[in-house]
Design a protein around this motif. Structure first.
Motif, PDB file in Angstrom:
ATOM      1  N   TYR A   1      37.704  43.014  40.593  1.00 10.87           N
ATOM      2  CA  TYR A   1      39.183  42.080  41.632  1.00 10.87           C
ATOM      3  C   TYR A   1      41.040  42.715  41.206  1.00 10.87           C
TER       4      TYR A   1
ATOM      5  N   GLN B   1      44.947  41.844  41.955  1.00 12.94           N
ATOM      6  CA  GLN B   1      45.118  40.748  41.970  1.00 12.94           C
ATOM      7  C   GLN B   1      47.141  41.017  42.038  1.00 12.94           C
TER       8      GLN B   1
ATOM      9  N   PRO C   1      43.055  37.205  44.436  1.00  8.62           N
ATOM     10  CA  PRO C   1      42.679  37.964  43.918  1.00  8.62           C
ATOM     11  C   PRO C   1      42.050  38.711  45.359  1.00  8.62           C
TER      12      PRO C   1
ATOM     13  N   LEU D   1      47.450  42.867  37.805  1.00  7.34           N
ATOM     14  CA  LEU D   1      46.011  42.288  37.249  1.00  7.34           C
ATOM     15  C   LEU D   1      44.981  42.712  37.819  1.00  7.34           C
TER      16      LEU D   1
ATOM     17  N   LEU E   1      40.500  42.221  37.504  1.00 10.14           N
ATOM     18  CA  LEU E   1      40.087  40.863  37.085  1.00 10.14           C
ATOM     19  C   LEU E   1      38.190  41.643  37.933  1.00 10.14           C
TER      20      LEU E   1
ATOM     21  N   PHE F   1      31.778  33.801  36.979  1.00  7.26           N
ATOM     22  CA  PHE F   1      32.843  34.101  35.881  1.00  7.26           C
ATOM     23  C   PHE F   1      33.799  35.220  35.900  1.00  7.26           C
ATOM     24  N   PHE F   2      34.924  34.695  36.052  1.00  8.77           N
ATOM     25  CA  PHE F   2      35.965  36.462  35.831  1.00  8.77           C
ATOM     26  C   PHE F   2      36.187  36.524  34.167  1.00  8.77           C
ATOM     27  N   GLY F   3      36.864  37.112  33.949  1.00  7.65           N
ATOM     28  CA  GLY F   3      37.550  38.010  31.856  1.00  7.65           C
ATOM     29  C   GLY F   3      39.035  37.860  32.520  1.00  7.65           C
ATOM     30  N   PRO F   4      39.285  38.109  31.394  1.00  8.63           N
ATOM     31  CA  PRO F   4      41.017  37.636  31.526  1.00  8.63           C
ATOM     32  C   PRO F   4      41.920  38.585  32.750  1.00  8.63           C
ATOM     33  N   GLY F   5      41.342  40.113  32.272  1.00  5.74           N
ATOM     34  CA  GLY F   5      41.766  40.448  33.133  1.00  5.74           C
ATOM     35  C   GLY F   5      42.794  41.509  32.741  1.00  5.74           C
TER      36      GLY F   5
ATOM     37  N   TYR G   1      39.271  27.884  41.866  1.00  8.04           N
ATOM     38  CA  TYR G   1      39.263  28.451  40.526  1.00  8.04           C
ATOM     39  C   TYR G   1      40.782  28.091  40.179  1.00  8.04           C
TER      40      TYR G   1
ATOM     41  N   ASN H   1      49.756  34.227  32.628  1.00 12.76           N
ATOM     42  CA  ASN H   1      49.070  35.018  32.008  1.00 12.76           C
ATOM     43  C   ASN H   1      47.638  34.835  31.523  1.00 12.76           C
ATOM     44  N   GLN H   2      46.596  34.344  32.326  1.00 12.80           N
ATOM     45  CA  GLN H   2      45.484  34.443  31.889  1.00 12.80           C
ATOM     46  C   GLN H   2      44.572  34.881  33.112  1.00 12.80           C
ATOM     47  N   GLY H   3      43.302  34.822  33.172  1.00 11.76           N
ATOM     48  CA  GLY H   3      42.050  35.457  33.969  1.00 11.76           C
ATOM     49  C   GLY H   3      42.234  34.466  35.008  1.00 11.76           C
ATOM     50  N   LEU H   4      41.052  33.933  35.716  1.00 11.33           N
ATOM     51  CA  LEU H   4      40.378  32.630  36.350  1.00 11.33           C
ATOM     52  C   LEU H   4      39.523  32.051  35.846  1.00 11.33           C
ATOM     53  N   GLN H   5      39.608  30.466  35.661  1.00 12.14           N
ATOM     54  CA  GLN H   5      38.434  29.726  35.118  1.00 12.14           C
ATOM     55  C   GLN H   5      38.230  29.075  36.215  1.00 12.14           C
ATOM     56  N   LEU H   6      36.641  28.920  35.906  1.00 12.29           N
ATOM     57  CA  LEU H   6      35.944  27.741  37.511  1.00 12.29           C
ATOM     58  C   LEU H   6      36.298  26.467  37.311  1.00 12.29           C
TER      59      LEU H   6
ATOM     60  N   PHE I   1      43.222  28.108  42.980  1.00 13.96           N
ATOM     61  CA  PHE I   1      42.784  29.090  44.002  1.00 13.96           C
ATOM     62  C   PHE I   1      42.058  28.726  44.713  1.00 13.96           C
TER      63      PHE I   1
ATOM     64  N   PHE J   1      39.083  35.254  47.784  1.00 19.38           N
ATOM     65  CA  PHE J   1      40.155  33.483  47.615  1.00 19.38           C
ATOM     66  C   PHE J   1      41.254  33.332  48.907  1.00 19.38           C
ATOM     67  N   GLY J   2      41.758  32.006  48.875  1.00 21.15           N
ATOM     68  CA  GLY J   2      42.932  31.723  49.305  1.00 21.15           C
ATOM     69  C   GLY J   2      44.435  32.489  48.619  1.00 21.15           C
TER      70      GLY J   2
END
Lengths: 112, 113
Positions: free
Chosen positions: A35, A37, A43, A88, A90, A102-106, B36, B41-46, B90, B103-104
């Protein structure tokens, strides 16, 4: 249990260059998606790989390509970088029969 | 095709106050619904997901969301927010648990001390 990992964390390139981003999926997952972003946006889906083949693709030009290896890890390649590719990136992993992504930190890519 | 609309781009709320982040979706097929969270400065968490069954789903940190099929909504709520909840949230949909996620645009939740 390691989650989704990506490398590098940050990257700076200039217009016209090529870049390769890497991703290792969560243990046990066999499907990898990428993805983009952009700043202030949600994203956007680039493509998805399963069994080393591209299974689904979003609205991104052919400059964006990918690969999945036998160990399920994946690479995203972007050729002829444009300023607008700054974002970014992802990586996300899932199980083909699973119930969640599940996503990584990017990887933060800056194109100058 | 699916689409997601998050009606509020920013939501400021005082600490310990309740909050609701709104989400509406559109789809021609049945979908799974997700929230999410993204910290700076981080990725996405469910945060939580609705697959089927009970329309009310809860997360481990006090958030809950209710699936409303007739209104095609999946609003996120928390009865009492904490400073640490400051993040971007999100809403997302997918035809399954592994396919493309749409995603929105995101809602920035700012908790004010």
């Amino acid at each position: 249990d390691a989650g989704v990992t990506q490398s590098p964390t940050h990257l700076i390139k200039t217009r016209g260059q090529q870049v390769t981003l890497r991703c290792s999926p969560k243990s046990g997952h066999d499907t990898v998606s990428w993805y983009q972003q952009a700043l202030g946006q949600g994203p956007q889906f680039i493509f998805q790989y399963y069994e080393e083949e591209e299974r689904q693709r979003g609205n991104f030009p052919d400059r964006f390509s990918g690969h999945q290896f036998p160990n399920y890890s994946s690479e995203l390649n972007v050729n002829a970088l444009l300023l607008g590719d700054s974002a970014l990136y992802l990586c996300a992993s899932s199980l083909a029969s699973g119930t969640g992504t599940f996503f990584g930190p990017g990887t933060r890519l800056t194109v100058l | 095709a699916q689409s997601v609309t998050q009606l509020d781009s920013q939501v400021p709320v005082f600490e310990e106050a309740p909050v609701e982040l709104r989400c509406n979706y559109s789809s021609s097929v049945s979908v799974y619904l997700f929230w999410y969270v993204q910290y700076p400065n981080q990725g996405l968490q469910l945060l939580l997901k609705y697959l089927s069954g009970s329309t009310l789903v809860e997360s481990i940190n006090g958030f809950e969301a209710e699936f409303n099929k007739s209104q095609t909504s999946f609003h996120l709520r928390k009865p009492s927010v904490h400073i640490s909840d400051t993040a971007e949230y999100f809403c997302a949909v997918s035809p399954s648990g592994y396919q493309k996620v749409t995603f929105g645009i995101g809602t920035k939740l700012q908790v004010i001390p």
